[in-house]
Motif scaffolding. Sequence first.
Motif, mmCIF file in Angstrom:
data_model
loop_
_atom_site.group_PDB
_atom_site.id
_atom_site.type_symbol
_atom_site.label_atom_id
_atom_site.label_comp_id
_atom_site.label_asym_id
_atom_site.label_seq_id
_atom_site.Cartn_x
_atom_site.Cartn_y
_atom_site.Cartn_z
ATOM 1 N N SER A 92 0.816 -1.219 0.000
ATOM 2 C CA SER A 92 0.000 0.000 0.000
ATOM 3 C C SER A 92 0.849 1.269 0.000
ATOM 4 C CB SER A 92 -0.943 0.003 1.208
ATOM 5 O OG SER A 92 -0.237 0.397 2.362
ATOM 6 N N VAL A 93 2.140 1.137 0.305
ATOM 7 C CA VAL A 93 3.008 2.330 0.260
ATOM 8 C C VAL A 93 3.312 2.629 -1.208
ATOM 9 C CG1 VAL A 93 5.226 3.307 0.936
ATOM 10 C CG2 VAL A 93 3.999 1.809 2.495
ATOM 11 N N HIS A 94 3.060 3.850 -1.607
ATOM 12 C CA HIS A 94 3.125 4.181 -3.034
ATOM 13 C C HIS A 94 4.526 4.008 -3.597
ATOM 14 C CE1 HIS A 94 2.596 6.618 -6.726
ATOM 15 N NE2 HIS A 94 1.369 6.122 -6.648
ATOM 16 N N GLU A 95 4.563 3.528 -4.824
ATOM 17 C CA GLU A 95 5.799 3.305 -5.568
ATOM 18 C C GLU A 95 6.721 4.534 -5.532
ATOM 19 O OE1 GLU A 95 7.419 1.007 -7.008
ATOM 20 O OE2 GLU A 95 8.800 2.363 -8.053
ATOM 21 N N SER A 96 6.127 5.741 -5.516
ATOM 22 C CA SER A 96 6.947 6.955 -5.570
ATOM 23 C C SER A 96 7.838 7.093 -4.334
ATOM 24 C CB SER A 96 6.051 8.183 -5.694
ATOM 25 O OG SER A 96 5.226 8.299 -4.563
ATOM 26 N N GLN A 97 7.420 6.500 -3.211
ATOM 27 C CA GLN A 97 8.265 6.539 -2.016
ATOM 28 C C GLN A 97 9.534 5.729 -2.235
ATOM 29 O OE1 GLN A 97 7.861 7.945 1.315
ATOM 30 N NE2 GLN A 97 6.560 9.301 0.135
ATOM 31 N N ARG A 98 9.381 4.568 -2.877
ATOM 32 C CA ARG A 98 10.542 3.738 -3.177
ATOM 33 C C ARG A 98 11.450 4.462 -4.174
ATOM 34 N NH1 ARG A 98 11.068 -2.139 -2.758
ATOM 35 N NH2 ARG A 98 8.854 -2.276 -2.336
ATOM 36 N N ALA A 99 10.823 5.101 -5.183
ATOM 37 C CA ALA A 99 11.601 5.824 -6.187
ATOM 38 C C ALA A 99 12.404 6.942 -5.523
ATOM 39 C CB ALA A 99 10.680 6.389 -7.267
ATOM 40 N N ALA A 100 11.761 7.665 -4.591
ATOM 41 C CA ALA A 100 12.455 8.756 -3.911
ATOM 42 C C ALA A 100 13.636 8.215 -3.112
ATOM 43 C CB ALA A 100 11.485 9.498 -2.998
ATOM 44 N N ALA A 101 13.416 7.094 -2.420
ATOM 45 C CA ALA A 101 14.490 6.502 -1.619
ATOM 46 C C ALA A 101 15.633 6.051 -2.523
ATOM 47 C CB ALA A 101 13.957 5.330 -0.806
ATOM 48 N N GLN A 102 15.285 5.408 -3.633
ATOM 49 C CA GLN A 102 16.327 4.923 -4.545
ATOM 50 C C GLN A 102 17.094 6.077 -5.172
ATOM 51 O OE1 GLN A 102 14.105 2.370 -7.157
ATOM 52 N NE2 GLN A 102 14.654 0.558 -5.994
ATOM 53 N N SER A 103 16.358 7.158 -5.508
ATOM 54 C CA SER A 103 17.023 8.277 -6.177
ATOM 55 C C SER A 103 18.058 8.920 -5.264
ATOM 56 C CB SER A 103 16.004 9.320 -6.629
ATOM 57 O OG SER A 103 15.609 10.112 -5.532
ATOM 58 N N LEU A 104 17.929 8.707 -3.960
ATOM 59 C CA LEU A 104 18.912 9.243 -3.020
ATOM 60 C C LEU A 104 20.121 8.324 -2.888
ATOM 61 C CD1 LEU A 104 16.461 10.494 -0.276
ATOM 62 C CD2 LEU A 104 18.037 11.918 -1.574
ATOM 63 N N GLY A 105 20.073 7.190 -3.563
ATOM 64 C CA GLY A 105 21.183 6.256 -3.493
ATOM 65 C C GLY A 105 21.070 5.241 -2.370
ATOM 66 N N LEU A 106 19.922 5.190 -1.712
ATOM 67 C CA LEU A 106 19.743 4.200 -0.644
ATOM 68 C C LEU A 106 19.666 2.805 -1.256
ATOM 69 C CD1 LEU A 106 17.036 5.935 1.576
ATOM 70 C CD2 LEU A 106 19.377 5.442 2.249
ATOM 71 N N SER A 107 20.195 1.818 -0.556
ATOM 72 C CA SER A 107 20.099 0.442 -1.026
ATOM 73 C C SER A 107 18.655 -0.043 -0.878
ATOM 74 C CB SER A 107 21.017 -0.453 -0.197
ATOM 75 O OG SER A 107 20.585 -0.439 1.149
ATOM 76 N N ASP A 108 18.309 -1.140 -1.562
ATOM 77 C CA ASP A 108 16.956 -1.701 -1.452
ATOM 78 C C ASP A 108 16.621 -2.007 0.005
ATOM 79 O OD1 ASP A 108 16.579 -1.502 -4.107
ATOM 80 O OD2 ASP A 108 17.031 -3.600 -4.575
ATOM 81 N N ARG A 109 17.624 -2.544 0.676
ATOM 82 C CA ARG A 109 17.450 -2.932 2.068
ATOM 83 C C ARG A 109 17.123 -1.719 2.952
ATOM 84 N NH1 ARG A 109 20.425 -7.029 5.579
ATOM 85 N NH2 ARG A 109 20.366 -5.827 7.480
ATOM 86 N N ASP A 110 17.900 -0.650 2.771
ATOM 87 C CA ASP A 110 17.665 0.559 3.565
ATOM 88 C C ASP A 110 16.347 1.232 3.176
ATOM 89 O OD1 ASP A 110 19.835 0.281 5.121
ATOM 90 O OD2 ASP A 110 21.065 1.815 4.159
#
Lengths: 280, 243
Positions: free
Chosen positions: A175-193
């Motif tokens: 239910s957490v929107h895909e854009s949250q994951r995109a924002a996290a990834q765009s910052l260079g965070l690993s999948d795990r983080d």
Amino acid sequence: MSGEGAVAGPVPSRRQVYEDRQRRRSLIIAAASTGAVAAAVMILIPRAPGWDRVQASFFNWDVFASTFPGLLGAFMTDVAIFAWCAPAIAVLGLLVALARDARSPALFPLRILGAAHTDIFRGVPVILTVYLIGFGIPGLGLPRPWNSPYIWGSLALTLTYSAYVAEIFRSGIESVHESQRAAAQSLGLSDRDSMRFVILPQAIRRVIPAQMNMLIALQKDVALLSFIGPVEIFRQAGVYKSLMANFTPYVGAAIIFLCITIPATRYTDHLLARQNRERS
Amino acid sequence: MAKLSLRGVVKRFTDHTVCDGIDLDIESGQMVCLIGASGAGKSTLLRCINLLEPIEDGEIFLDGIDIAVPGLDPQAVRQRIGMVFQSFNLFPHMTAIENVMLAPRRVHRRPRQELLPEVTGLFTRFGLADHMHRYPDQLSGGQQQRVAIVRALAMKPELMLFDEITSALDPQLVGEVLDVLRLLKNSGMTMVLATHEMGFAREAADKVCFLKDGRILEEAHPKILFTAPCHPETAAFLARTLK
């Protein structure tokens, strides 16, 4: 709207007069209809042919008073089983939810295991799992503490409930929107983080009310362990029933359960309502 | 050598081609604006540059090194490229300062105490000093978007991508975000913007690219593109939007 009460002063507005009248009317109708139903129940049920017998065997005050303290004591066993199962379920449920979404090929066995776990334990009645694990594993002839039905009964409950809890966690993660994951990834965070710091905290918050419902259900299902040995409240009530040839202890046990589950249910509803308000 | 070079970038979603062979060079310190109708491929192109979308064909060179090689770990690349989104995408369960410090703490392994002066400086520079400890839902859209920019800047990126960052804002809040972009440009940041703010593109961009159906139909200095577009499609688009 908010200024209405202050502005109204001594002279109520037309609409206020109308709404007050409506409110009084609704109150009177609700009271009258409740009274009528209650009166009908109180008059009709005692006129049933078997009422005297039912009253004597289910609602016997003396039996109730003499067995209630014993039931309460036995209920502490339920509380203890609940207290160690609930955290175990939360942890295992979360691990299974994460395992089922694991993407690394090395973790593929975990994914299969997670899927099998949810399929099997959601598909089998709880009581069957309790029987199979509770009788089956001690049947291996394990030495003293390891043949305890407390251990294996708790394991059965934990396995069953974590399957449901895992699915609820998964729905929260999705239910957490895909854009949250995109924002996290765009910052260079690993999948795990991204999962640990961005997705999971939001997902867990969203599913708290649903998980509360699982806790309430678990609270009741602890009584199923009585079938494999532990003398918890349901078993204790059965003992009293046999001793006194009276069913009142079961009513006492039901009352004790309700004292826990009704407030818990109301609290969950309150959490849900608040969450709905926040989202709208 | 260009800071960022795109060569024949193709991106397809099933049978729909969103980027259809895009070539583009961006020099260090330049601000390049991508304009065009919705669905022209501007946002997808930015997502491809940040490796949020894998591309089907072509190369993307960052400092002359191809970052679109299949199988490359995208994490290291994304740390060098900042991105800001149309819908802000702040993490709602963290305060503004926690949003900003998360990536430097986790990715660069820098402790809070060490980051604090630097991050506070960023907040102050963008007029957000009073809002550091608020949650996103306690901030206006313009403030949220500025926090999102600060969040990207805290990773010290070499290149910033802005995906229609003013499109979700009330008109009176657009100005404060555009001011931040001007500030960044003056500090020498290399920037690529997908934008509908024609006035801003005209005033601040070093180069404007007009996209249609996944291709760059025309790229030129804004003075030329906005006053004397070569391509009839560009002229038609500008006539529609600038009316």
